[in-house]
Scaffold this motif. Structure first.
Motif, short mmCIF file in Angstrom:
data_model
loop_
_atom_site.label_atom_id
_atom_site.label_comp_id
_atom_site.label_asym_id
_atom_site.label_seq_id
_atom_site.Cartn_x
_atom_site.Cartn_y
_atom_site.Cartn_z
N LEU A 131 0.73 -1.16 0.11
CA LEU A 131 -0.06 0.06 -0.04
C LEU A 131 0.79 1.28 0.09
CD1 LEU A 131 -2.79 -1.06 2.37
CD2 LEU A 131 -3.23 -0.71 -0.11
N LYS A 132 1.85 1.39 0.74
CA LYS A 132 2.86 2.24 0.76
C LYS A 132 3.46 2.68 -0.79
CE LYS A 132 6.77 4.50 3.21
NZ LYS A 132 7.66 4.38 4.22
N ALA A 133 3.54 1.69 -1.14
CA ALA A 133 4.27 1.69 -2.58
C ALA A 133 3.27 2.10 -3.65
CB ALA A 133 4.90 0.44 -2.81
N THR A 134 1.81 1.91 -3.37
CA THR A 134 0.70 2.12 -4.34
C THR A 134 0.23 3.76 -4.03
OG1 THR A 134 0.36 -0.03 -4.26
CG2 THR A 134 -1.27 1.44 -5.23
N PHE A 135 0.10 4.10 -2.75
CA PHE A 135 -0.44 5.23 -2.39
C PHE A 135 0.27 6.30 -1.52
CE2 PHE A 135 -3.80 2.16 -2.45
CZ PHE A 135 -4.55 2.54 -3.72
N THR A 136 0.30 7.54 -1.93
CA THR A 136 0.91 8.37 -0.99
C THR A 136 -0.01 8.75 0.48
OG1 THR A 136 0.10 10.31 -2.00
CG2 THR A 136 2.09 9.90 -2.65
N THR A 137 0.56 9.30 1.39
CA THR A 137 -0.35 9.41 2.60
C THR A 137 -1.49 10.47 2.11
OG1 THR A 137 1.59 9.01 4.25
CG2 THR A 137 -0.39 10.37 4.76
N ALA A 138 -1.18 11.44 1.48
CA ALA A 138 -2.20 12.36 1.09
C ALA A 138 -3.52 11.66 0.30
CB ALA A 138 -1.78 13.51 0.07
N VAL A 139 -3.20 10.91 -0.51
CA VAL A 139 -4.13 9.99 -1.32
C VAL A 139 -4.84 9.06 -0.32
CG1 VAL A 139 -4.75 8.42 -2.97
CG2 VAL A 139 -3.06 10.33 -3.53
N ALA A 140 -4.23 8.28 0.43
CA ALA A 140 -4.65 7.42 1.56
C ALA A 140 -5.72 8.31 2.46
CB ALA A 140 -3.54 6.85 2.30
N ARG A 141 -5.32 9.60 3.00
CA ARG A 141 -6.38 10.34 3.65
C ARG A 141 -7.78 10.64 2.95
NH1 ARG A 141 -2.01 14.53 5.84
NH2 ARG A 141 -0.96 12.96 7.23
N VAL A 142 -7.75 10.41 1.77
CA VAL A 142 -8.96 10.62 1.08
C VAL A 142 -9.75 9.33 0.50
CG1 VAL A 142 -8.41 13.06 0.47
CG2 VAL A 142 -8.21 10.99 -1.38
N MET A 143 -9.41 8.28 1.23
CA MET A 143 -9.77 6.97 0.90
C MET A 143 -10.33 6.11 2.09
SD MET A 143 -6.70 5.81 -1.29
CE MET A 143 -7.67 4.51 -2.52
N ASN A 144 -11.46 5.21 2.03
CA ASN A 144 -11.42 4.33 3.14
C ASN A 144 -12.04 3.20 2.45
OD1 ASN A 144 -14.58 4.87 2.71
ND2 ASN A 144 -14.32 6.57 4.34
N TRP A 145 -12.63 2.16 3.17
CA TRP A 145 -12.80 1.00 2.44
C TRP A 145 -14.19 0.89 1.57
CZ3 TRP A 145 -10.51 -3.15 1.14
CH2 TRP A 145 -11.20 -4.38 0.50
N ARG A 146 -15.05 1.50 2.45
CA ARG A 146 -16.37 1.54 1.57
C ARG A 146 -16.86 2.81 0.95
NH1 ARG A 146 -20.30 -2.32 4.73
NH2 ARG A 146 -18.76 -3.64 5.38
N GLY A 147 -16.14 3.89 0.95
CA GLY A 147 -16.25 5.21 0.40
C GLY A 147 -17.34 6.05 1.05
#
Length: 163
Positions: free
Chosen positions: A78-94
């Motif tokens: 996941l760290k290789a896939t998404f930056t922290t900034a992108v991960a902060r606007v994501m969750n499992w269900r949306g």
């Protein structure tokens, strides 16, 4: 004697190892990962939906990050896939106007990449998904996020109680 045995084993391994022509080096993803913004995420998703070869290549590329157990492998992928900034606007269900990872093609890529690790190859989808959810949940704490929340809370308390 042990050194001779080790050298013999190394020669055998080197003689049987042939570079696989079907494995891609992931060169076309090196500059695009980790995904830095939502637009890049959407472009990557569209490409993966339209091109099964790209999906396979990205799965192989991310599968090389490794890890020593399931949590470590999932978190590294996941760290290789998404930056922290992108991960902060994501969750499992949306929920809460965030991007739902559950419905992304990248979820399948991450699961496939985790399964490429011999130590995590037999992990269930449920266990992999649990670790993805946990990683996303903790994204707000990474890269100074926890410190920023603490500063905001202290500033609000100071405003509410100036003495």
């Amino acid at each position: 004697m042990l050194l001779d045995q080790q050298n013999t084993i190394m020669r055998i391994l080197q003689s049987t190892h042939r570079p696989r022509s079907d494995v891609h080096d992931g060169a076309k993803f090196r500059d695009r990962l980790p995904v830095k913004d939502v637009e890049s995420l959407q472009c990557l998703e569209a490409e993966l939906k339209m091109n099964p070869d790209a999906k396979s290549e990205l799965t192989t590329f991310l599968g090389l990050v490794g890890g020593f157990d399931l949590k470590d492998t999932v978190w590294r992928v996941l760290k290789a896939t998404f930056t922290t900034a992108v991960a902060r606007v994501m969750n499992w269900r949306g929920v809460n106007n965030k991007i739902g990872v559950q419905s992304l093609v990248l979820k399948e890529v991450v699961i496939g990449a985790v399964r490429q690790n011999p130590l995590t190859g037999k992990a269930s989808n449920k266990d992999i998904e649990f670790n993805i959810i946990k990683w996303l949940h903790l994204a707000g704490d990474r890269e100074g996020g926890r410190r920023e929340r603490l500063k905001k809370r202290e500033a609000q308390q100071h405003i509410a109680d100036p003495h």
